[in-house]
Design an enzyme around this catalytic site. Structure first.
Site, PDB file in Angstrom:
ATOM      1  N   HIS A   1       0.863  -1.183   0.000  1.00  0.00           N
ATOM      2  CA  HIS A   1       0.000   0.000   0.000  1.00  0.00           C
ATOM      3  C   HIS A   1       0.905   1.240   0.000  1.00  0.00           C
ATOM      4  O   HIS A   1       2.006   1.193   0.533  1.00  0.00           O
ATOM      5  CB  HIS A   1      -0.834  -0.064   1.287  1.00  0.00           C
ATOM      6  CG  HIS A   1      -1.918   0.949   1.407  1.00  0.00           C
ATOM      7  ND1 HIS A   1      -1.692   2.236   1.834  1.00  0.00           N
ATOM      8  CD2 HIS A   1      -3.252   0.864   1.185  1.00  0.00           C
ATOM      9  CE1 HIS A   1      -2.841   2.890   1.871  1.00  0.00           C
ATOM     10  NE2 HIS A   1      -3.811   2.081   1.480  1.00  0.00           N
TER      11      HIS A   1
ATOM     12  N   ASP B   1       3.081  -4.269   7.980  1.00  0.00           N
ATOM     13  CA  ASP B   1       1.892  -3.456   7.808  1.00  0.00           C
ATOM     14  C   ASP B   1       0.700  -4.371   8.069  1.00  0.00           C
ATOM     15  O   ASP B   1       0.263  -5.113   7.187  1.00  0.00           O
ATOM     16  CB  ASP B   1       1.857  -2.883   6.385  1.00  0.00           C
ATOM     17  CG  ASP B   1       0.559  -2.121   6.117  1.00  0.00           C
ATOM     18  OD1 ASP B   1      -0.314  -2.096   7.009  1.00  0.00           O
ATOM     19  OD2 ASP B   1       0.433  -1.563   5.019  1.00  0.00           O
TER      20      ASP B   1
ATOM     21  N   GLN C   1      -4.424  -4.774   7.240  1.00  0.00           N
ATOM     22  CA  GLN C   1      -5.422  -5.742   6.799  1.00  0.00           C
ATOM     23  C   GLN C   1      -5.299  -7.073   7.551  1.00  0.00           C
ATOM     24  O   GLN C   1      -6.186  -7.922   7.452  1.00  0.00           O
ATOM     25  CB  GLN C   1      -5.299  -6.004   5.287  1.00  0.00           C
ATOM     26  CG  GLN C   1      -5.498  -4.767   4.414  1.00  0.00           C
ATOM     27  CD  GLN C   1      -6.923  -4.236   4.451  1.00  0.00           C
ATOM     28  OE1 GLN C   1      -7.848  -4.924   4.871  1.00  0.00           O
ATOM     29  NE2 GLN C   1      -7.082  -2.997   4.032  1.00  0.00           N
TER      30      GLN C   1
ATOM     31  N   LYS D   1     -10.302  -0.021  10.875  1.00  0.00           N
ATOM     32  CA  LYS D   1     -10.598  -1.229  10.087  1.00  0.00           C
ATOM     33  C   LYS D   1     -10.868  -2.414  11.011  1.00  0.00           C
ATOM     34  O   LYS D   1     -11.077  -3.529  10.564  1.00  0.00           O
ATOM     35  CB  LYS D   1      -9.415  -1.563   9.172  1.00  0.00           C
ATOM     36  CG  LYS D   1      -8.970  -0.379   8.336  1.00  0.00           C
ATOM     37  CD  LYS D   1      -8.323  -0.753   7.050  1.00  0.00           C
ATOM     38  CE  LYS D   1      -7.652   0.484   6.467  1.00  0.00           C
ATOM     39  NZ  LYS D   1      -7.615   0.534   5.027  1.00  0.00           N
TER      40      LYS D   1
ATOM     41  N   CYS E   1      -4.785   2.496  -3.554  1.00  0.00           N
ATOM     42  CA  CYS E   1      -3.490   2.953  -3.028  1.00  0.00           C
ATOM     43  C   CYS E   1      -2.388   1.933  -3.297  1.00  0.00           C
ATOM     44  O   CYS E   1      -1.462   1.795  -2.491  1.00  0.00           O
ATOM     45  CB  CYS E   1      -3.573   3.272  -1.545  1.00  0.00           C
ATOM     46  SG  CYS E   1      -4.775   4.544  -1.152  1.00  0.00           S
TER      47      CYS E   1
END
Ligand SMILES: Cc1ncc(COP(=O)(O)O)c(C=O)c1O
Ligand SMILES: Cc1ncc(COP(=O)(O)O)c(C=O)c1O
Lengths: 405, 146, 405, 146
Positions: free
Chosen positions: A121, A198, A201, A224, A362
């Site tokens: 991303h 990261d 998600q 999220k 993104c």
């Protein structure tokens, strides 16, 4: 697990979109919020609000306790070793900026190498790009395969004795592919290379255990994770946080301030400059409670059921092309339709109350690689059902009608 | 918000078979437009003469039906017009989309007016307004560059 | 204006603190929130929530519109010239960090000078300290006089042809002193030196007009303006924002991303990386509406009445020492009691439901100057009354009893 | 939460007239404590001998009644004790304040126990706990430095 019951916790599903029930398949973008989180925030402002850590009156004590209790909850939720390893940020983006800036400032010099992947991303690339410019460092992108999977061999190839950090996504927000993190981290550790994950998600779908995973940094976006906007979490190993210089400067993060020089507090205070988003932090404790009440294993079991159901249906449908085909995946279905641009798909789906995202998500590096400027993405959260998929597929069929294809 | 207002026959046709696609021969000015949030791109080429006339006009680009149709219709309508008129039509169009004003120019024939008006369905789809206007903003750059 | 009516808008005042009604005199730290703001946030999450600017479905459209409408409201509220001059940040602290980083990166070099004052909050010093270290720049502190007032002559003295920016508070959070900003900005403009105003304490009490004031940057914390935590505003003149490099990197702020290079969007997007605190932004519109409904002139008229009443009472009380005596002041009364440390005062006051702050208030430079490590501070917001002052003074008297003084 | 539990006679007395204030002669070890949020400071000086005994103990500092009283009481009670005992008393005290455990040590006489216990009122004032414990944490540093 009864999804309807879970859905009842989310007030937004009472809403109609274009006179249709809302089918929300955009949780990878941002998830909806349960009533407990929304109400916790209101309750806090109505009964407990004060600035944290700064005053000694009763409200300030309550607020400070609630705030720090949430830090303990997060520590447990991700099984960190120390509470000082939990830093509250504005979001995953700020978390990565913090590390790129502070870790980068101290440990990355001219010619040093940073390994990313083609799946990252922008949030996990732009901050490193700044560092590349500032320090004349080098960024290397690990190639993904034809299924759009990250492969450990491609990372291995890139590692040299100048590699100073590997920054890598836990789950791709475009393909849903799950990165073989443990293997990559073990490889990196054996070469003493720190790894930033990261986890934006990852956190909503996979059970986290920082001590087992062994990564050096892990970033999360609370919005999220069924939590409030404007809040994120940076986990960092204590040994790094102790050594890293602070990031933003302001109130609350200092030790002593003189005209000539300033010394700083310890982590996590050192990294939390200025007035924090207290209400959001406190309310996020309710997200954790909800997730733990249902159980992340049950959540992902249901999500996987819905995901597999969707993928099967799409495979059987000749006009829908899946984007990426990772073996190990979660939550996300990206797709295209021949002759209909993803934006048009999203608009037509919306007419049926179906919320998806269209664009490059993104991830321009990835989209350039696959030769598409945009894809359509449906992403599954804890409140989604197979029925949602049926409505999605019907709405996709409607696209073809509108476009007379 | 009526879907068929947005995806009218004319739009679908221009979207699928964009007119004036590619680089026009001997173009003297060009400009690019880009919507970073969705990735839509347009590149407009114009052959301009000294008498402030648009001799030829074409575009390249990728994007949704609305953005392709919008660029296609633009080139179709403005080719051969002189600067001031092109500018006036552009302003008129942007006012139509953004401010919901009606088209006043009688320099366009009925056919052209109908074609232009077919883009007006976008008014009720706020997130798609940029798709319809990007080419027109880019044209302004092309003319200013001259 | 009827204060009780206004107070009714703030649910927290229904609460009892140690069985006493809450007397909240800590608004300079953070203000309480009206029901309209709290409810707007809930309503947004329950009915309108989606990520902003990223998707094309109906919820995303609504959310994006609400978000951008607030930008317009803020523009009007502070009379900025362009909406692109309004950037949403995490708080005043982030606003100043952004400018010190981005403006500093581009315009400040070795040997260049930054002028601050001895009154500045750590938030308006630490970021410049980083820049000093990074760029080998010089920080000069304008001296304050015996009344703890900023004086334009002291600033004038420090200006050289190496002065690259003046960063100065609008209202001191310790003395309440109002800086003669207009004169300072006019002086600076005449020498083409940009001025950043730390408006954290200014915005809640003074009507703002960026075009009249003419400063180059102005930062605000929304949580001190009856708005949500975790949100701030950076106003910057377009000519600077257009030229300044971005600050944090991430989704939403790019133009085009390639493996070799990245180009960026324009302001304000360029400076708003990652998912924003949408609910907070949207809810902040209700703060502005409340303030405009009452009227900032009426607000400050009442606050000044209460302030003068408090100062008079304190002057008549021999055992209370006022800290600082600026001629032109707003909202804040800092004081000490002989023989009782400010922390002890705050604890004893709390027993009577009175919430004040004790400490150095993130102004160690100032506290070192006046030779005190801590002071007690009562600060007045739009909901305070003369009765609150009476209760404060009584509680102060009680301190002496507890300490047998 | 009773105010008079916090501000007991003994605390007020030690706060106003702190014992062992200043640098003790021939100190061999010292350490500073600081609470950046409120500005409280303490600096503890100790003269330690080779037999692991605290021959002399004093402090300087500024802060609230609780923090001054706490440092004063600490020096009063631990002066002359040997390391291990001092360490045990410190742990005991921190357990009392933070975990609400009761004081068990019978190495203290009744008078000393009463004095120490007078600090326990702080338990009900969470924001003041650091005021009461800072000196004790600092003492640990002093002893470790040896
Ligand atoms: C994989 C990934 N990384 C980073 C981010 C950035 O998160 P945020 O915008 O919440 O800072 C996102 C979300 O957009 C994401 O999907
Ligand atoms: C004068 C002044 N400047 C800056 C700040 C920092 O504001 P924030 O903590 O909201 O970022 C404050 C508030 O503490 C302040 O009073």
């Amino acid at each position: 697990m009864n999804i309807d019951q879970i859905k009842n916790n989310f007030p937004i599903f009472k809403k109609k979109i274009n006179n249709k029930p809302l089918v929300y398949l955009d949780s990878a973008n941002s998830s909806q919020k349960p009533k407990s989180v929304i109400d916790r925030m209101s309750y806090f402002y109505e009964n407990e609000f004060s600035n944290v850590g700064r005053s000694v009156h009763s409200l300030a004590v309550t607020a400070t306790n609630r705030f720090e209790e949430t830090r303990d909850l997060v520590k447990k939720f991700i099984n960190a070793k120390h509470r000082e390893e939990i830093i509250f940020t504005k979001g995953a983006t700020e978390g990565i900026n913090l590390v790129a800036n502070s870790f980068g400032e101290k440990y990355i010099n001219e010619g040093d190498e940073i390994i990313l992947t083609e799946l990252e991303h922008h949030s996990n690339y732009v901050p490193w790009h700044y560092l590349r410019n500032k320090k004349k460092a080098v960024i290397k992108f690990a190639k993904i395969n034809e299924n759009l999977e990250i492969q450990i061999d491609e990372i291995k190839k890139l590692i040299t004795n100048k590699t100073k950090i590997i920054a890598i996504t836990h789950i791709s927000n475009v393909t849903g592919g799950i990165t073989p993190l443990k293997e990559i981290i073990d490889l990196a550790s054996s070469k003493k290379i720190p790894v930033l994950v990261d986890g934006t998600q990852g956190a909503p779908h996979l059970k986290l255990d920082m001590q087992k995973l062994g990564c050096d940094f892990y970033v999360i976006s609370c919005h999220k994770l069924y939590g409030p906007n404007g809040l994120g979490i940076l986990y960092g190993k204590k040994k790094w946080l102790d050594e890293m210089p602070p990031y933003q400067g302001g109130g609350g993060m200092i030790d002593e301030v003189k005209k000539e020089n300033i010394t700083f507090a310890e982590s996590p205070t050192k990294f939390e400059a200025g007035t924090m988003q207290t209400a959001e932090v406190v309310a996020f404790s309710e997200s954790i409670k909800l997730i733990e009440k249902i159980g992340l294993d049950k959540i992902s079991e249901n999500e996987n059921d819905v995901l597999r159901y969707g993928i099967d249906k799409i495979r059987k449908n000749n006009s829908i092309n899946l984007v990426g085909d990772p073996k190990n995946k979660a939550s996300v279905i990206s797709f295209t339709l021949k002759g209909i641009h993803p934006h048009d798909i999203a608009t037509i789906l919306d007419d049926d109350g179906v919320a998806i995202r269209a664009g490059h998500h993104c991830c321009q590096i990835l989209h350039e690689k696959i030769g598409m400027s945009a894809t359509a993405r449906a992403s599954i959260g804890l409140y989604n059902t197979k029925e949602d998929i049926d409505i999605l597929i019907n709405a996709i069929e409607k696209c073809k009608k509108v476009f007379k294809i | 918000m009526e879907l068929k207002e947005l995806y009218q026959e004319i739009i679908l046709d221009h979207g699928k078979n964009p007119r004036n696609f590619g680089k026009c021969k001997d173009f003297t000015s060009d400009a690019k437009g880009h919507n970073p949030l969705c990735g839509d791109k347009v590149h407009i080429y114009a052959q301009l003469d000294k008498n402030k006339k648009i001799l030829d006009l074409s575009f390249e680009g990728e994007g949704c039906a609305i953005s392709l149709a919008s660029a296609s219709i633009l080139t179709d309508i403005l080719k051969g017009k002189d600067f001031n008129l092109a500018k006036a039509i552009t302003d008129n169009f942007l006012n139509l989309i953004k401010e919901n004003k009606s088209i006043t120019l009688n320099s366009l024939n009925e056919d052209q007016k109908t074609t232009l008006m077919s883009l007006s369905g976008v008014k009720d789809f706020p997130m798609r307004v940029k798709c319809a206007t990007m080419a027109w903003h880019t044209l302004s750059s092309v003319l200013e560059k001259k």
